[in-house]
Design an enzyme around this catalytic site. Structure first.
Site, short mmCIF file in Angstrom:
data_model
loop_
_atom_site.label_atom_id
_atom_site.label_comp_id
_atom_site.label_asym_id
_atom_site.label_seq_id
_atom_site.Cartn_x
_atom_site.Cartn_y
_atom_site.Cartn_z
N ASP A 32 79.60 -74.43 32.72
CA ASP A 32 79.39 -73.02 33.08
C ASP A 32 77.90 -72.81 33.37
O ASP A 32 77.03 -73.26 32.63
CB ASP A 32 79.85 -72.11 31.92
N ASN A 88 90.26 -65.29 30.41
CA ASN A 88 90.31 -63.87 30.74
C ASN A 88 91.17 -63.61 31.98
O ASN A 88 91.11 -64.38 32.94
CB ASN A 88 88.89 -63.35 31.00
N GLN A 95 87.53 -60.63 33.20
CA GLN A 95 87.55 -61.69 34.22
C GLN A 95 86.63 -61.29 35.37
O GLN A 95 86.79 -60.22 35.95
CB GLN A 95 88.97 -61.93 34.74
N HIS A 101 90.78 -69.84 35.13
CA HIS A 101 89.89 -70.81 34.48
C HIS A 101 89.95 -70.65 32.97
O HIS A 101 90.16 -69.56 32.45
CB HIS A 101 88.45 -70.67 34.97
N HIS A 103 87.82 -71.29 29.50
CA HIS A 103 86.50 -71.52 28.91
C HIS A 103 86.66 -72.35 27.64
O HIS A 103 87.50 -72.03 26.78
CB HIS A 103 85.85 -70.22 28.46
P1 AMP Z 1 85.12 -64.97 33.48
O1 AMP Z 1 84.24 -63.83 33.05
O2 AMP Z 1 86.13 -65.36 32.46
O3 AMP Z 1 85.73 -64.72 34.85
O4 AMP Z 1 84.17 -66.22 33.60
C1 AMP Z 1 83.53 -66.61 34.76
C2 AMP Z 1 82.54 -67.66 34.36
O5 AMP Z 1 82.16 -68.39 35.51
C3 AMP Z 1 81.25 -67.10 33.74
O6 AMP Z 1 81.09 -67.64 32.43
C4 AMP Z 1 80.15 -67.56 34.70
O7 AMP Z 1 78.98 -67.93 34.03
C5 AMP Z 1 80.81 -68.75 35.38
N1 AMP Z 1 80.34 -69.05 36.72
C6 AMP Z 1 80.25 -68.19 37.76
N2 AMP Z 1 79.82 -68.85 38.86
C7 AMP Z 1 79.65 -70.15 38.50
C8 AMP Z 1 79.23 -71.32 39.18
N3 AMP Z 1 78.88 -71.31 40.47
N4 AMP Z 1 79.18 -72.49 38.49
C9 AMP Z 1 79.52 -72.52 37.19
N5 AMP Z 1 79.94 -71.44 36.49
C10 AMP Z 1 79.99 -70.27 37.12
#
Ligand code: AMP
Ligand code: ZN
Length: 138
Positions: A32, A88, A95, A101, A103
């Site tokens: 992440d 999420n 989300q 995805h 975590h």
């Molecule tokens: P969510 O809030 O569950 O949708 O989580 C999205 C996650 O994606 C967050 O923890 C971000 O830090 C992560 N994220 C967004 N863009 C990238 C990226 N390009 N590479 C790695 N992680 C990312």
């Protein structure tokens, strides 16, 4: 299915760089970019599914199976004491990337990371009624 404007579809295809931990034909595991803690990884299917309401059971099952191996690998490397598995669905649930995805967030004593909620109240009768009502949809 793939979405041209989806950042995780692009990561899945390698069009956007990521710190890749592991990948196979169906899944990608990467760090992440804004980790909640050291060792915070994400697991995605390469196919696009918005969320848990859309992903098929077989893909979700394989993804979670992979998650057990990744969790142990993250634990072995980070020496974490615990781990939160967070997933999420929908903006209202936090989300921000609309591509399914998982975590994996390693936890360490006193790390201050918060993925908890205030415990609510209910009645046993209400729980039984809800259980029965939900069961009808399975
Ligand atoms: P969510 O809030 O569950 O949708 O989580 C999205 C996650 O994606 C967050 O923890 C971000 O830090 C992560 N994220 C967004 N863009 C990238 C990226 N390009 N590479 C790695 N992680 C990312
Ligand atoms: Zn996508």
């Amino acid at each position: 299915m793939t979405k041209d404007d989806c950042i995780f579809c692009k990561i899945g295809k390698g069009d956007i760089p990521s710190a890749t931990v592991y990948e196979n034909s169906d899944f990608k595991v990467f760090m992440d970019l804004s980790p909640a803690n050291k060792g915070h990884v994400l697991i995605i299917p390469k196919e696009h599914y918005d969320n848990i309401f859309q992903i098929d059971a077989e893909t979700a099952g394989k993804l979670f199976s992979l998650a057990t191996a990744v969790a142990r690998a993250v634990k072995a490397e980070t020496k974490c004491e615990g781990m939160n598995v967070v997933q999420n669905n929908g903006a209202v649930a936090g989300q921000t990337v609309n591509h399914f995805h998982l975590h994996l967030i390693p936890r360490f004593e006193g790390d201050g990371v918060s993925v908890t909620w205030k415990q609510g109240e209910t009645e046993p009768d209400e729980l039984q009624a809800l259980a029965k009502a939900i069961r009808k949809h399975i």
